[in-house]
Scaffold this active site. Structure first.
Site, mmCIF file in Angstrom:
data_model
loop_
_atom_site.group_PDB
_atom_site.id
_atom_site.type_symbol
_atom_site.label_atom_id
_atom_site.label_comp_id
_atom_site.label_asym_id
_atom_site.label_seq_id
_atom_site.Cartn_x
_atom_site.Cartn_y
_atom_site.Cartn_z
ATOM 1 N N ASP A 204 0.586 -0.808 0.270
ATOM 2 C CA ASP A 204 -0.273 -0.124 0.230
ATOM 3 C C ASP A 204 0.685 0.700 0.287
ATOM 4 O OD1 ASP A 204 0.983 0.406 2.625
ATOM 5 O OD2 ASP A 204 -0.456 0.228 3.378
ATOM 6 N N ASP A 206 1.298 4.933 2.129
ATOM 7 C CA ASP A 206 1.234 5.605 3.392
ATOM 8 C C ASP A 206 1.358 6.704 4.033
ATOM 9 O OD1 ASP A 206 0.598 2.781 4.534
ATOM 10 O OD2 ASP A 206 2.347 2.537 3.994
ATOM 11 N N ASP A 296 -2.887 4.179 2.482
ATOM 12 C CA ASP A 296 -3.556 4.524 4.208
ATOM 13 C C ASP A 296 -3.590 6.054 4.352
ATOM 14 O OD1 ASP A 296 -4.655 2.208 4.913
ATOM 15 O OD2 ASP A 296 -2.645 1.487 5.593
HETATM 16 P P1 8DG Z 1 4.571 -2.208 3.017
HETATM 17 O O1 8DG Z 1 2.778 -1.875 2.650
HETATM 18 O O2 8DG Z 1 4.977 -2.211 1.964
HETATM 19 O O3 8DG Z 1 3.680 -4.062 2.639
HETATM 20 O O4 8DG Z 1 5.050 -2.188 4.254
HETATM 21 P P2 8DG Z 1 4.647 -1.616 5.542
HETATM 22 O O5 8DG Z 1 4.466 0.006 4.646
HETATM 23 O O6 8DG Z 1 5.717 -1.579 7.248
HETATM 24 O O7 8DG Z 1 3.701 -2.059 6.536
HETATM 25 P P3 8DG Z 1 2.330 -0.885 6.453
HETATM 26 O O8 8DG Z 1 1.247 -2.110 6.974
HETATM 27 O O9 8DG Z 1 1.379 -0.540 5.438
HETATM 28 O O10 8DG Z 1 2.212 -0.228 8.007
HETATM 29 C C1 8DG Z 1 3.086 0.469 8.120
HETATM 30 C C2 8DG Z 1 3.136 1.470 9.529
HETATM 31 O O11 8DG Z 1 2.156 1.547 10.346
HETATM 32 C C3 8DG Z 1 3.981 0.099 10.210
HETATM 33 O O12 8DG Z 1 5.112 0.255 11.083
HETATM 34 C C4 8DG Z 1 2.556 -0.972 10.879
HETATM 35 C C5 8DG Z 1 1.731 0.975 11.595
HETATM 36 N N1 8DG Z 1 0.588 0.605 11.845
HETATM 37 C C6 8DG Z 1 -0.596 -0.109 10.722
HETATM 38 N N2 8DG Z 1 -1.726 0.033 11.545
HETATM 39 C C7 8DG Z 1 -1.374 0.734 13.199
HETATM 40 C C8 8DG Z 1 -2.441 1.145 14.049
HETATM 41 O O13 8DG Z 1 -3.568 0.325 13.911
HETATM 42 N N3 8DG Z 1 -1.605 2.361 14.656
HETATM 43 C C9 8DG Z 1 -0.367 2.348 14.869
HETATM 44 N N4 8DG Z 1 -0.182 3.613 16.080
HETATM 45 N N5 8DG Z 1 0.638 2.314 13.836
HETATM 46 C C10 8DG Z 1 0.344 1.249 12.995
HETATM 47 O O14 8DG Z 1 0.128 -0.746 9.977
HETATM 48 MN MN MN Z 2 2.309 0.525 3.683
HETATM 49 MN MN MN Z 3 -0.463 0.537 5.633
#
Ligand code: 8DG
Ligand code: MN
Ligand code: MN
Length: 372
Positions: A204, A206, A296
């Site tokens: 995704d 972010d 996100d």
């Molecule tokens: P990717 O998308 O490249 O596969 O990996 P990523 O960017 O590292 O993973 P991600 O699933 O998009 O998550 C990004 C960051 O956000 C990760 O450090 C975890 C954090 N995170 C969530 N959900 C929540 C939440 O509900 N609260 C908080 N504080 N952080 C969160 O994914």
């Molecule tokens: Mn991500």
């Molecule tokens: Mn994410």
């Protein structure tokens, strides 16, 4: 053995947040095996085992060279008996029978396919498997009731399971910046998650959004979402308002009211530009004019920005280890909103990630070295 060889013995600190973990992994064969076991544990609802395998994999990711012998691992933390057995098998025969059997297992394959649907978690997937649903075709044919997120996830399954590249992330960023600039001039958009850590692809994209004047960010998310929707950029969105409020007594008290920290899970309809891929999931008649991308969005007040930035940059294990370090080693409580010091009974302020690491008594680790 008759000859004696010099073999490097590795050693590394025990918390991932004490280590520098780049994307340059010298032990991918080992960490892939351990990560698969972690994934299987998580998909089976065994989170404790999942974390143990993630920690083991992360310790190996931080090593400067490939491991060739088990005896080199004396100073490497977090390696339990199970992980060591897997490492031994891979070092000796190139593969672990347990991991290979898992890769072929019908249940594991089905859990991967079903949880690969946006909106489908471990519990739902497990229930469907119990009802004999193992594939997308069986899911479509047997028609259990799907919620809105799951319907969008199923509809855009191929797109959402195709990695997002950096160019696509930049294109999404341009859209989010246009949206933020239009509904709140002066708003600042920061790329977070894996792309901030330097990854070339992600599942995704972010973003963290704030405004330099405290309070101006309040109510931003609904405006942002409605702008994006009106411009045709949204295939799906769900906004959660976060009700974070600091309590004078510290973070043990439940936070209440005040919607000031909001999050949106969405699926973007991203126009495909010439030269930026587009050849992907086509199939019926040439390149498609757009693809679906998971995005996100998080909004934070500027006073919490450094904590939100640190908390949402990842990796997930790095975040978990930071919080564990804070609690176990410093008697502090770290969240994406704040850092509370139980010894001094007060919140510690920070306006940069560097200051948070300093409060925690840790050497600063830049995003590109948080790939634990
Ligand atoms: P990717 O998308 O490249 O596969 O990996 P990523 O960017 O590292 O993973 P991600 O699933 O998009 O998550 C990004 C960051 O956000 C990760 O450090 C975890 C954090 N995170 C969530 N959900 C929540 C939440 O509900 N609260 C908080 N504080 N952080 C969160 O994914
Ligand atoms: Mn991500
Ligand atoms: Mn994410």
């Amino acid at each position: 053995k008759l000859q004696t060889e010099e073999v490097e013995v590795f050693s590394t600190p025990s918390y991932a947040c004490q280590r520098r973990t780049t994307l340059d992994n010298h032990n991918a064969v080992l960490t892939d095996a351990l990560s698969l076991l972690a994934e299987n544990a998580e998909l089976s609802g065994e989170d404790g085992r999942g974390v143990a395998f993630r920690r083991a994999a992360a310790a190996l990711k931080a090593l400067p060279l490939p491991v060739t012998r088990l005896t080199q691992l004396g100073g490497v933390p977090c390696l339990g008996g199970h992980s060591l057995r897997v490492i031994k098998d891979v070092l000796e025969s190139g593969a672990s029978p347990e991991v290979e059997a898992l890769r072929r297992s019908e249940r594991f394959k089905a859990l991967k396919v079903l949880t690969g649907i946006f909106g489908v978690g471990v519990k739902t997937a497990g229930r469907w498997i119990g009802e004999g649903i193992l594939t997308l075709r069986q899911l479509r044919d047997s028609g259990p009731t799907l919620n809105r997120a799951q319907r969008a996830g199923l509809r855009h399954y191929d797109d959402l399971n195709r990695p997002v590249g950096r160019a696509e992330a930049a294109a999404v960023a341009a859209v989010v910046e246009a949206a933020a600039g239009s509904v709140l001039p002066g708003a600042r958009v920061t790329l977070i998650g894996g792309f901030r850590r330097g990854k070339q692809t992600g599942h995704d994209v972010d973003f963290l959004i704030t405004h330099p004047e405290e309070g101006r960010e309040a109510g931003l998310m609904p405006k942002l979402v409605s702008w994006l929707d009106s411009q045709g950029f949204l295939l799906y969105q769900k906004t959660n308002s976060n009700s974070y409020l600091e309590a004078a007594e510290g973070p043990a008290r439940p936070a209440s009211n005040m919607d000031r920290f909001e999050r949106c899970f969405s699926v973007f309809k991203l126009p495909e530009e010439a030269g930026r891929g587009g050849a992907g999931a086509g199939g019926e008649g040439g390149p498609r004019p757009w693809r679906a991308v998971r995005v996100d969005l998080v909004v934070s007040p500027v006073s919490q920005f450094a904590f939100a930035l640190l908390g949402w940059t990842g990796s997930k294990l790095f975040e978990r280890e930071l919080r564990r370090w804070a609690g176990h080693e410093m008697n502090m409580c770290l969240s994406s909103h704040a850092l509370y010091d139980h010894r001094q009974s007060r919140y510690l302020r920070a306006s940069s990630e560097e200051e948070i690491f300093a409060h925690l008594g840790l050497e600063y680790i830049p995003p590109s070295e948080r790939n634990a």
